[in-house]
Design an enzyme around this catalytic site. Structure first.
Site, mmCIF file in Angstrom:
data_model
loop_
_atom_site.group_PDB
_atom_site.id
_atom_site.type_symbol
_atom_site.label_atom_id
_atom_site.label_comp_id
_atom_site.label_asym_id
_atom_site.label_seq_id
_atom_site.Cartn_x
_atom_site.Cartn_y
_atom_site.Cartn_z
ATOM 1 N N CYS A 91 -2.028 -0.338 9.098
ATOM 2 C CA CYS A 91 -1.220 -1.556 8.956
ATOM 3 C C CYS A 91 0.166 -1.293 9.524
ATOM 4 O O CYS A 91 1.089 -0.964 8.782
ATOM 5 C CB CYS A 91 -1.078 -1.928 7.492
ATOM 6 S SG CYS A 91 -2.598 -2.455 6.730
ATOM 7 N N CYS B 298 -1.243 6.155 6.888
ATOM 8 C CA CYS B 298 -2.516 5.633 7.358
ATOM 9 C C CYS B 298 -2.405 5.063 8.763
ATOM 10 O O CYS B 298 -3.234 5.350 9.629
ATOM 11 C CB CYS B 298 -3.020 4.571 6.384
ATOM 12 S SG CYS B 298 -4.343 3.543 6.997
ATOM 13 N N GLU C 177 -25.452 -10.922 26.069
ATOM 14 C CA GLU C 177 -24.888 -9.840 25.264
ATOM 15 C C GLU C 177 -25.582 -8.527 25.637
ATOM 16 O O GLU C 177 -26.780 -8.493 25.877
ATOM 17 C CB GLU C 177 -25.098 -10.189 23.781
ATOM 18 C CG GLU C 177 -25.048 -9.041 22.804
ATOM 19 C CD GLU C 177 -23.686 -8.383 22.695
ATOM 20 O OE1 GLU C 177 -22.663 -9.082 22.704
ATOM 21 O OE2 GLU C 177 -23.658 -7.139 22.626
ATOM 22 N N CYS D 18 0.839 -1.191 0.000
ATOM 23 C CA CYS D 18 0.000 0.000 0.000
ATOM 24 C C CYS D 18 0.877 1.245 0.000
ATOM 25 O O CYS D 18 1.782 1.377 0.812
ATOM 26 C CB CYS D 18 -0.870 -0.017 1.248
ATOM 27 S SG CYS D 18 -1.909 1.411 1.382
ATOM 28 N N TYR E 13 -20.817 -12.496 26.328
ATOM 29 C CA TYR E 13 -20.410 -11.522 25.293
ATOM 30 C C TYR E 13 -20.641 -12.163 23.915
ATOM 31 O O TYR E 13 -19.735 -12.240 23.094
ATOM 32 C CB TYR E 13 -18.944 -11.117 25.445
ATOM 33 C CG TYR E 13 -18.525 -10.741 26.851
ATOM 34 C CD1 TYR E 13 -18.585 -9.413 27.269
ATOM 35 C CD2 TYR E 13 -18.088 -11.707 27.744
ATOM 36 C CE1 TYR E 13 -18.197 -9.063 28.549
ATOM 37 C CE2 TYR E 13 -17.711 -11.369 29.039
ATOM 38 C CZ TYR E 13 -17.768 -10.045 29.442
ATOM 39 O OH TYR E 13 -17.383 -9.721 30.704
ATOM 40 N N CYS F 13 -7.908 -0.237 -0.377
ATOM 41 C CA CYS F 13 -7.236 -0.719 0.824
ATOM 42 C C CYS F 13 -6.930 -2.177 0.545
ATOM 43 O O CYS F 13 -7.814 -2.946 0.190
ATOM 44 C CB CYS F 13 -8.135 -0.591 2.040
ATOM 45 S SG CYS F 13 -7.512 -1.514 3.454
ATOM 46 N N GLN G 67 -17.271 -10.606 13.008
ATOM 47 C CA GLN G 67 -15.814 -10.646 12.834
ATOM 48 C C GLN G 67 -15.463 -10.272 11.396
ATOM 49 O O GLN G 67 -16.162 -10.675 10.463
ATOM 50 C CB GLN G 67 -15.293 -12.054 13.139
ATOM 51 C CG GLN G 67 -15.424 -12.449 14.605
ATOM 52 C CD GLN G 67 -14.374 -11.823 15.504
ATOM 53 O OE1 GLN G 67 -13.549 -11.009 15.066
ATOM 54 N NE2 GLN G 67 -14.410 -12.163 16.775
ATOM 55 N N ASP H 112 -15.976 -14.029 25.473
ATOM 56 C CA ASP H 112 -15.321 -13.353 24.333
ATOM 57 C C ASP H 112 -15.530 -11.851 24.503
ATOM 58 O O ASP H 112 -16.251 -11.227 23.734
ATOM 59 C CB ASP H 112 -15.940 -13.859 23.019
ATOM 60 C CG ASP H 112 -15.255 -13.261 21.796
ATOM 61 O OD1 ASP H 112 -14.232 -12.565 21.940
ATOM 62 O OD2 ASP H 112 -15.754 -13.492 20.680
ATOM 63 N N CYS I 193 -9.339 -10.504 22.277
ATOM 64 C CA CYS I 193 -8.671 -9.715 21.237
ATOM 65 C C CYS I 193 -7.629 -8.793 21.864
ATOM 66 O O CYS I 193 -7.080 -7.925 21.206
ATOM 67 C CB CYS I 193 -9.693 -8.910 20.440
ATOM 68 S SG CYS I 193 -10.694 -7.848 21.475
HETATM 69 N N1 SAH Z 1 -18.600 -13.591 20.414
HETATM 70 C C1 SAH Z 1 -19.044 -12.655 19.405
HETATM 71 C C2 SAH Z 1 -18.836 -11.187 19.785
HETATM 72 C C3 SAH Z 1 -17.540 -10.822 20.426
HETATM 73 S S1 SAH Z 1 -17.233 -9.074 20.514
HETATM 74 C C4 SAH Z 1 -18.401 -12.947 18.076
HETATM 75 O O1 SAH Z 1 -17.419 -13.674 17.998
HETATM 76 O O2 SAH Z 1 -18.904 -12.467 17.069
HETATM 77 C C5 SAH Z 1 -17.679 -8.667 22.150
HETATM 78 C C6 SAH Z 1 -19.157 -8.492 22.365
HETATM 79 O O3 SAH Z 1 -19.357 -8.150 23.727
HETATM 80 C C7 SAH Z 1 -19.800 -7.374 21.554
HETATM 81 O O4 SAH Z 1 -20.913 -7.899 20.874
HETATM 82 C C8 SAH Z 1 -20.242 -6.338 22.613
HETATM 83 O O5 SAH Z 1 -21.442 -5.687 22.285
HETATM 84 C C9 SAH Z 1 -20.414 -7.211 23.831
HETATM 85 N N2 SAH Z 1 -20.284 -6.574 25.154
HETATM 86 C C10 SAH Z 1 -19.508 -5.519 25.498
HETATM 87 N N3 SAH Z 1 -19.560 -5.307 26.824
HETATM 88 C C11 SAH Z 1 -20.388 -6.253 27.338
HETATM 89 C C12 SAH Z 1 -20.824 -6.560 28.667
HETATM 90 N N4 SAH Z 1 -20.425 -5.844 29.715
HETATM 91 N N5 SAH Z 1 -21.650 -7.601 28.827
HETATM 92 C C13 SAH Z 1 -22.063 -8.349 27.753
HETATM 93 N N6 SAH Z 1 -21.677 -8.093 26.494
HETATM 94 C C14 SAH Z 1 -20.853 -7.063 26.274
#
Ligand code: SAH
Length: 501
Positions: free
Chosen positions: A99, A96, A353, A90, A332, A180, A303, A432, A459
Site C-alpha cells: 500500500c 510491506c 484469450e 496497517c 484479452y 491485511c 478482478q 483489456d 491497468c
Molecule cells: N477482461 C478480463 C481479463 C483482463 S486481464 C477481465 O476483466 O476479467 C488480461 C487477460 O489477458 C488475462 O486473462 C490474460 O491471460 C490475457 N492475455 C495475456 N496476454 C494475452 C495475449 N497476448 N492474447 C490474449 N490474451 C492475453
C-alpha cells in the site's frame, strides 16, 4: 555524525556543487509524488525520491544512492507533516510496500491517480487535451476491505514458529501478519485454522532456499455477493497428511464452499502450479457482477475489487454504445467477464484469450447465464486476430450468417468458411490487455477491421497512452477517458477509454 553530514551537505550547496553523497542528511519539502507513490523534493537543484514521504511533508532524509541528476533518499523524520497525511491503518504498511499510498488521504490518492493518467496521456500519448477528455475518477466509498482474494506465503520466523503474511517490499522475507486491511476478515480465520493445523500435525512450511517443506501459500477467495469462500493450499507435493482434519475445521467457517490443494513442486516465484486436487466441496465459487454470475476457480483471473469492477464494466458497456444489433470483439477476455456483460446488449460477442482454462470458464459462464450469443477463442490476440483477418479478408467478405464451424474449436481462423462481414468489420472492439499493453500486430488489425468504436480498458496508463497514440495515428480519435480506482491505498489505477473513428 548526523550533524557533520548536514553541514557537509550545506557547504556543498553553498559551493554550488550538487555532488551529494550517500549518507548525507538533508531537509526537503515534498512537492510532488512519483508514479510509484514516492515523495519528490529538491535540494540544491537536485531532485530526490523519498519513499514513504507524502506530498506536503517537510522531512529530514538521508541520501541512499546518487545518480547523475537525481538521488534516492530515506525518510528519517517528518519535521512538519503534510495536511494530507492520515494515520495508516496497517501497522506494517511501510515494510510491506503493498500500500504505497496508505499515509495519504483518500481524496488526495484519487487526485494523484487522476493526474498520473492525465500526465501519461499528455507526455507519452501526446494528447494535449487529456484534461478535458477525462471524467472525474470513480473512487470508493469505503476504500478498505475491498479485495476478494489474498495469497499468503507461509514460512518460519526467527523463533521457529510457523507464520504467514506478506513479503516485505522487494524481498522474500515474510512479514507475519494475519490482518491485511485491504482484504476480508475471513482471511484471518482461515490463517488461524491452517497454521494451527500445521503446528499440530507437524507439517513443514516450504523453504525456498532448500526447496524442502510442504506448504507454500494459502490462497483465499471470497465471492462478495454470494458469501462463498474458497481456500486453496499451494503445496510442494501431492498430498497433505491429515487433510481431513483441516477440512473439518475449515468447513465450520461461514460460506465455505471449496477446499483444494494446488501442486507446485517447482523452484519458482510463480505462486500457483497447474494441477488442482479437490479436497472438499466444489471446484469453484460463484460471484455476481451486475446481473451476471461467474464461476471462479483457484486458477482463474478475476478482478480483485468487485465493487469497482462493476463500475468499470458499466463504463465499458456505456462506451460500447450498444443497442442490441452490434457485433463486438472482446480481446484479452479472461473468463469472459466483459464479454458476457456486453452480450446481453449486443447481437454477438467474440472473446479471445490466451489461457485455455480461462476460455473453458468463459464458456461455462456463458451457459450458466443462458447466454448463447458469445463465442470464445483460445490464442494470442496478436495472432488470432491477424490470422483470422488475413484469411477472411482474403476469402472475400461474405455477408452470410456466422459459420458454426469455429464454435468451441478454439481458432477463429477455423471459421473461414463464411464468417460474416459483421465479424470482419465489427461495430465495437474492446481490449483489456495485461500491463504491457497491446502488441502492435493486434492494433494494426484492429485498425484494418475498422470498428466504429474501440473501448480500451487498461491497468497501466503508460502502455495505454502508447497504444492510444498508435490508434490516433491511424484514424481514431480519443473521445472520453474514465479512470476507476480499483486498488485504493496503492498506486494502481484502471482506465477505460472510448475511441471513435
Ligand atoms: N477482461 C478480463 C481479463 C483482463 S486481464 C477481465 O476483466 O476479467 C488480461 C487477460 O489477458 C488475462 O486473462 C490474460 O491471460 C490475457 N492475455 C495475456 N496476454 C494475452 C495475449 N497476448 N492474447 C490474449 N490474451 C492475453
Amino acid at each position: 555524525m548526523g550533524k557533520k553530514n548536514t553541514e557537509r551537505a550545506a557547504l556543498k550547496r553553498e559551493a554550488g556543487a550538487w555532488h551529494f553523497q550517500k549518507d548525507d542528511l538533508l531537509e526537503l519539502s515534498i512537492e510532488d509524488m512519483g508514479v510509484d507513490g514516492e515523495g519528490i523534493g529538491k535540494a540544491g537543484g537536485v531532485t530526490f525520491f523519498v519513499k514513504d514521504a507524502v506530498i506536503g511533508d517537510r522531512a529530514r532524509v538521508k541520501v541512499m544512492k546518487m545518480k547523475k541528476s537525481y538521488g534516492y533518499a530515506r525518510l528519517m523524520e517528518i519535521l512538519e507533516p503534510s495536511p494530507h497525511r492520515v494515520e495508516p491503518r496497517c501497522e506494517c504498511h511501510r515494510q510491506c510496500g503493498g500500500c504505497q499510498l496508505q499515509a495519504l488521504s483518500y481524496e488526495k490518492q484519487l487526485e494523484f491517480k487522476q493526474r498520473k493518467v492525465q500526465n501519461n496521456l499528455v507526455r507519452i500519448g501526446g494528447f494535449e487535451n487529456a484534461e478535458v477528455l477525462m471524467e472525474p475518477i470513480l473512487g470508493m466509498e469505503e476504500p478498505f476491505s475491498y479485495r476478494n482474494k489474498a495469497q499468503f506465503p507461509v514460512g518460519r520466523n526467527k523463533d521457529g514458529r510457523i507464520v504467514a503474511g506478506f513479503y516485505a517490499s522487494r524481498t522474500h522475507s515474510i512479514i507475519p501478519t494475519r490482518r491485511c486491511h485491504l482484504g476480508d476478515s475471513v482471511n484471518e480465520q482461515v490463517l488461524d485454522i491452517v497454521l494451527g493445523f500445521m503446528e499440530r500435525q507437524g507439517i513443514e512450511p516450504y523453504e525456498e532456499k532448500s526447496g524442502t517443506g510442504l506448504v507454500r501459500h494459502i490462497l483465499v477467495r471470497k465471492g462478495f455477493s454470494t458469501g462463498e469462500v474458497m481456500v486453496c493450499l499451494v503445496i510442494n507435493g501431492r498430498s497433505l497428511p491429515g487433510a481431513e482434519l483441516l477440512v473439518d475445521e475449515l468447513c465450520k467457517l461461514n460460506g465455505m464452499t471449496s477446499i483444494s490443494l494446488n501442486v507446485n513442486e517447482k523452484n519458482t516465484n510463480v505462486i500457483l502450479g497447474e494441477e488442482l486436487i479437490l479436497l472438499w466441496g466444489k471446484e469453484y465459487i460463484t460471484d455476481t457482477i451486475g446481473d451476471i454470475r461467474y464461476q471462479i476457480s483457484p486458477l482463474s483471473f478475476y478482478q480483485v475489487n468487485p465493487v469497482q469492477t462493476k463500475k468499470l464494466y458499466e463504463t465499458t458497456l456505456q462506451y460500447a454504445g450498444l443497442s442490441g444489433t452490434e457485433t463486438v470483439w472482446d480481446l484479452y477476455c479472461g473468463i469472459g467477464t466483459i464479454s458476457l456483460f456486453l452480450a446481453r446488449k449486443a447481437r454477438k460477442v467474440y472473446g479471445v484469450e490466451i489461457v485455455p482454462q480461462a476460455i473453458e470458464n468463459a464458456r461455462d459462464n456463458a451457459r450458466l447465464n443462458g447466454i448463447s450469443n458469445a463465442e470464445f477463442f483460445v490464442g494470442r490476440a496478436e495472432e488470432v486476430l491477424p490470422e483470422f483477418y488475413a484469411r477472411e479478408a482474403g476469402a472475400g467478405e461474405k455477408p452470410a450468417e456466422f459459420c458454426a464451424h469455429g464454435k468451441g474449436t478454439g481458432e477463429a481462423g477455423n471459421c473461414a468458411r463464411g464468417a460474416g462481414a459483421e465479424m470482419l468489420h465489427p461495430d465495437v472492439i474492446v481490449v483489456d490487455p495485461p500491463r504491457k499493453g497491446c502488441d502492435e500486430r493486434c492494433l494494426e488489425t484492429i485498425v484494418k477491421m475498422k470498428p466504429r468504436r474501440v473501448v480500451y480498458v487498461s491497468c497501466d496508463s503508460a502502455t495505454l497512452a502508447r497504444d492510444l497514440k498508435y490508434l490516433r495515428g491511424n484514424g481514431y480519435e480519443l473521445v472520453r477517458v474514465q479512470a476507476v480506482d480499483m486498488f485504493p491505498q496503492t498506486v494502481g489505477v484502471e482506465v477505460v477509454c472510448l475511441l471513435g473513428r
